[in-house]
Design a protein around this motif. Structure first.
Motif, PDB file in Angstrom:
ATOM      1  N   ALA A  20      -6.201  37.822  17.600  1.00 56.55           N
ATOM      2  CA  ALA A  20      -5.940  39.050  18.028  1.00 56.55           C
ATOM      3  C   ALA A  20      -7.353  39.962  17.788  1.00 56.55           C
ATOM      4  CB  ALA A  20      -4.860  39.897  17.575  1.00 56.55           C
ATOM      5  N   LYS A  21      -8.033  39.777  16.524  1.00 58.15           N
ATOM      6  CA  LYS A  21      -9.069  40.504  16.138  1.00 58.15           C
ATOM      7  C   LYS A  21     -10.172  40.005  17.089  1.00 58.15           C
ATOM      8  CE  LYS A  21     -11.502  43.084  13.653  1.00 58.15           C
ATOM      9  NZ  LYS A  21     -11.524  44.391  13.672  1.00 58.15           N
ATOM     10  N   VAL A  22     -10.386  38.676  17.429  1.00 64.45           N
ATOM     11  CA  VAL A  22     -11.698  38.171  17.996  1.00 64.45           C
ATOM     12  C   VAL A  22     -12.068  38.987  19.472  1.00 64.45           C
ATOM     13  CG1 VAL A  22     -12.487  36.466  19.536  1.00 64.45           C
ATOM     14  CG2 VAL A  22     -11.608  35.846  17.159  1.00 64.45           C
ATOM     15  N   PRO A  23     -11.098  39.400  20.324  1.00 64.96           N
ATOM     16  CA  PRO A  23     -11.442  40.037  21.358  1.00 64.96           C
ATOM     17  C   PRO A  23     -11.841  41.698  21.191  1.00 64.96           C
ATOM     18  CG  PRO A  23      -9.413  39.631  21.669  1.00 64.96           C
ATOM     19  CD  PRO A  23      -9.730  38.934  20.327  1.00 64.96           C
ATOM     20  N   GLN A  24     -11.426  41.935  20.058  1.00 68.34           N
ATOM     21  CA  GLN A  24     -11.633  43.514  19.594  1.00 68.34           C
ATOM     22  C   GLN A  24     -12.992  43.627  18.919  1.00 68.34           C
ATOM     23  OE1 GLN A  24      -8.740  44.422  16.807  1.00 68.34           O
ATOM     24  NE2 GLN A  24      -7.063  43.979  18.141  1.00 68.34           N
ATOM     25  N   VAL A  25     -13.751  42.585  18.733  1.00 67.55           N
ATOM     26  CA  VAL A  25     -15.132  42.622  18.146  1.00 67.55           C
ATOM     27  C   VAL A  25     -15.796  43.158  19.091  1.00 67.55           C
ATOM     28  CG1 VAL A  25     -17.031  41.300  17.165  1.00 67.55           C
ATOM     29  CG2 VAL A  25     -14.543  41.031  16.348  1.00 67.55           C
ATOM     30  N   PRO A  26     -16.647  44.341  18.756  1.00 69.93           N
ATOM     31  CA  PRO A  26     -17.849  45.141  19.946  1.00 69.93           C
ATOM     32  C   PRO A  26     -18.841  44.358  20.044  1.00 69.93           C
ATOM     33  CG  PRO A  26     -17.667  46.227  17.933  1.00 69.93           C
ATOM     34  CD  PRO A  26     -16.631  45.155  17.556  1.00 69.93           C
ATOM     35  N   VAL A  27     -18.841  43.356  21.079  1.00 69.76           N
ATOM     36  CA  VAL A  27     -20.296  42.584  21.465  1.00 69.76           C
ATOM     37  C   VAL A  27     -20.881  43.389  22.682  1.00 69.76           C
ATOM     38  CG1 VAL A  27     -19.770  40.836  19.871  1.00 69.76           C
ATOM     39  CG2 VAL A  27     -18.892  40.953  22.324  1.00 69.76           C
ATOM     40  N   ASP A  28     -22.199  43.243  22.845  1.00 74.21           N
ATOM     41  CA  ASP A  28     -22.872  43.475  24.036  1.00 74.21           C
ATOM     42  C   ASP A  28     -23.158  42.577  25.000  1.00 74.21           C
ATOM     43  OD1 ASP A  28     -24.800  44.350  25.909  1.00 74.21           O
ATOM     44  OD2 ASP A  28     -26.141  45.421  24.590  1.00 74.21           O
ATOM     45  N   LEU A  29     -22.362  42.482  26.147  1.00 76.07           N
ATOM     46  CA  LEU A  29     -22.301  40.992  26.920  1.00 76.07           C
ATOM     47  C   LEU A  29     -23.331  41.332  27.919  1.00 76.07           C
ATOM     48  CD1 LEU A  29     -18.371  40.883  27.240  1.00 76.07           C
ATOM     49  CD2 LEU A  29     -20.011  39.357  25.620  1.00 76.07           C
ATOM     50  N   SER A  30     -24.312  42.249  27.802  1.00 78.70           N
ATOM     51  CA  SER A  30     -25.293  42.313  28.819  1.00 78.70           C
ATOM     52  C   SER A  30     -26.283  41.140  29.197  1.00 78.70           C
ATOM     53  CB  SER A  30     -26.173  43.636  28.789  1.00 78.70           C
ATOM     54  OG  SER A  30     -26.806  43.609  27.219  1.00 78.70           O
ATOM     55  N   ASN A  31     -26.577  40.488  27.947  1.00 73.76           N
ATOM     56  CA  ASN A  31     -27.349  39.343  27.976  1.00 73.76           C
ATOM     57  C   ASN A  31     -26.940  38.595  26.718  1.00 73.76           C
ATOM     58  OD1 ASN A  31     -29.439  40.023  26.073  1.00 73.76           O
ATOM     59  ND2 ASN A  31     -30.077  41.420  27.572  1.00 73.76           N
ATOM     60  N   ARG A  32     -27.500  37.298  26.533  1.00 70.50           N
ATOM     61  CA  ARG A  32     -27.180  36.624  25.234  1.00 70.50           C
ATOM     62  C   ARG A  32     -27.953  37.209  24.041  1.00 70.50           C
ATOM     63  NH1 ARG A  32     -26.507  30.091  25.443  1.00 70.50           N
ATOM     64  NH2 ARG A  32     -25.073  31.092  27.043  1.00 70.50           N
ATOM     65  N   TYR A  33     -29.202  37.715  24.171  1.00 73.01           N
ATOM     66  CA  TYR A  33     -29.822  38.206  22.894  1.00 73.01           C
ATOM     67  C   TYR A  33     -28.930  39.342  22.540  1.00 73.01           C
ATOM     68  CZ  TYR A  33     -33.198  40.503  20.004  1.00 73.01           C
ATOM     69  OH  TYR A  33     -33.908  41.131  19.040  1.00 73.01           O
ATOM     70  N   ASN A  34     -28.668  40.212  23.336  1.00 70.16           N
ATOM     71  CA  ASN A  34     -27.895  41.379  23.132  1.00 70.16           C
ATOM     72  C   ASN A  34     -26.587  40.988  22.443  1.00 70.16           C
ATOM     73  OD1 ASN A  34     -30.153  43.084  23.749  1.00 70.16           O
ATOM     74  ND2 ASN A  34     -29.245  43.582  25.998  1.00 70.16           N
ATOM     75  N   PHE A  35     -25.892  40.073  22.987  1.00 67.35           N
ATOM     76  CA  PHE A  35     -24.777  39.506  22.354  1.00 67.35           C
ATOM     77  C   PHE A  35     -24.880  39.234  20.940  1.00 67.35           C
ATOM     78  CE2 PHE A  35     -22.028  36.155  21.144  1.00 67.35           C
ATOM     79  CZ  PHE A  35     -20.714  36.564  21.568  1.00 67.35           C
ATOM     80  N   ILE A  36     -26.166  38.251  20.733  1.00 69.57           N
ATOM     81  CA  ILE A  36     -26.111  37.559  19.394  1.00 69.57           C
ATOM     82  C   ILE A  36     -26.506  38.771  18.670  1.00 69.57           C
ATOM     83  CG2 ILE A  36     -27.668  36.243  18.132  1.00 69.57           C
ATOM     84  CD1 ILE A  36     -25.595  34.712  19.704  1.00 69.57           C
ATOM     85  N   LYS A  37     -27.374  39.865  18.687  1.00 70.55           N
ATOM     86  CA  LYS A  37     -27.639  40.781  17.936  1.00 70.55           C
ATOM     87  C   LYS A  37     -26.534  41.923  17.522  1.00 70.55           C
ATOM     88  CE  LYS A  37     -31.221  44.684  17.201  1.00 70.55           C
ATOM     89  NZ  LYS A  37     -30.171  45.730  16.811  1.00 70.55           N
ATOM     90  N   SER A  38     -25.596  42.058  18.600  1.00 70.87           N
ATOM     91  CA  SER A  38     -24.743  42.947  18.321  1.00 70.87           C
ATOM     92  C   SER A  38     -23.540  42.404  17.387  1.00 70.87           C
ATOM     93  CB  SER A  38     -23.869  43.341  19.660  1.00 70.87           C
ATOM     94  OG  SER A  38     -23.365  42.377  20.389  1.00 70.87           O
ATOM     95  N   LEU A  39     -23.395  41.105  17.626  1.00 71.95           N
ATOM     96  CA  LEU A  39     -22.448  40.231  16.734  1.00 71.95           C
ATOM     97  C   LEU A  39     -23.040  40.075  15.419  1.00 71.95           C
ATOM     98  CD1 LEU A  39     -20.028  38.704  15.940  1.00 71.95           C
ATOM     99  CD2 LEU A  39     -21.088  36.445  17.132  1.00 71.95           C
ATOM    100  N   HIS A  40     -24.158  39.831  15.250  1.00 75.13           N
ATOM    101  CA  HIS A  40     -24.814  39.792  13.923  1.00 75.13           C
ATOM    102  C   HIS A  40     -24.814  41.040  13.163  1.00 75.13           C
ATOM    103  CE1 HIS A  40     -28.622  40.755  11.728  1.00 75.13           C
ATOM    104  NE2 HIS A  40     -28.601  39.371  11.237  1.00 75.13           N
ATOM    105  N   ASP A  41     -25.101  42.305  13.901  1.00 72.31           N
ATOM    106  CA  ASP A  41     -25.113  43.614  13.397  1.00 72.31           C
ATOM    107  C   ASP A  41     -23.596  43.863  12.872  1.00 72.31           C
ATOM    108  OD1 ASP A  41     -27.571  43.662  13.775  1.00 72.31           O
ATOM    109  OD2 ASP A  41     -27.530  45.167  15.258  1.00 72.31           O
ATOM    110  N   TYR A  42     -22.563  43.526  13.907  1.00 71.83           N
ATOM    111  CA  TYR A  42     -21.090  43.826  13.401  1.00 71.83           C
ATOM    112  C   TYR A  42     -20.606  43.456  12.270  1.00 71.83           C
ATOM    113  CZ  TYR A  42     -16.241  43.946  13.628  1.00 71.83           C
ATOM    114  OH  TYR A  42     -14.898  43.850  13.187  1.00 71.83           O
ATOM    115  N   LEU A  43     -21.166  41.937  12.006  1.00 75.11           N
ATOM    116  CA  LEU A  43     -20.468  41.172  10.893  1.00 75.11           C
ATOM    117  C   LEU A  43     -21.273  41.738   9.762  1.00 75.11           C
ATOM    118  CD1 LEU A  43     -20.467  37.494  12.167  1.00 75.11           C
ATOM    119  CD2 LEU A  43     -18.673  39.196  11.642  1.00 75.11           C
TER     120      LEU A  43
END
Length: 176
Positions: A20-43
């Motif tokens: 239930a938590k996984v889709p709630q993690v705010p990630v930037d889906l605009s491109n892969r680099y932004n996704f990885i950076k937003s996930l890195h920063d969130y964690l």
């Protein structure tokens, strides 16, 4: 590590809370680099590395549940959470294990160019700020805020789900 806190009666609850938590993690889906950076920063921003000598240290800190649901994780929890969310969004990612001054786990992620890059969110997570010394790097990339060692010196690989750490390249200037 001990996983006895997961039993046949409570495992579905742990799983349901985690998924239930996984889709709630705010990630930037605009491109892969932004996704990885937003996930890195969130964690790095939301997960706390526990005092391993404390009695409050929960064994779930060794997995994605500890990182994403409880907000407490050691390297294994950070790496497994990172991989779980990448998997959810179908971004190729593996967990790598080895020695980094003791047993350690980090990630390799495949970027749009088809190449694998190394990540260590745990080491980039400092209580007072987020670093990028171990963000999308190659084996020979030297950190600038810690020991100054190349990644292949500070992180000696053991194994990693079929991805050879030696194939990682440096993306710092190519993925932005």
């Amino acid at each position: 590590y001990d996983t006895s806190y997961y039993t046949s009666s409570n495992l579905p609850d742990y799983y349901d809370a985690l998924m239930a938590k996984v889709p709630q993690v705010p990630v930037d889906l605009s491109n892969r680099y932004n996704f990885i950076k937003s996930l890195h920063d969130y964690l790095a921003d939301t997960v706390y590395y526990p005092d391993l000598s404390s009695s409050d240290y929960a064994m779930s800190a060794h997995d994605a549940y500890g990182a994403l649901v409880e907000g407490v994780a050691v390297c294994q929890g950070y790496a497994e959470a990172f991989k779980l969310i990448c998997d959810y969004y179908k971004i190729p990612c593996v967990c790598l294990t080895g020695d980094a001054g003791g047993p350690h786990m980090w990630n390799a992620v495949q970027m749009d160019d088809g190449k694998w890059y190394l990540m260590d969110v745990t080491w980039d997570d400092e209580s007072h700020r987020i670093y990028y010394d171990f963000f999308l790097i190659g084996l020979n990339t030297k950190d600038t805020n810690f020991s100054g060692d190349a990644f292949n010196i500070s992180h000696i690989p053991g194994h990693g789900d079929g991805v050879n750490q030696n194939d990682a390249v440096d993306a710092k200037n190519t993925q932005k």
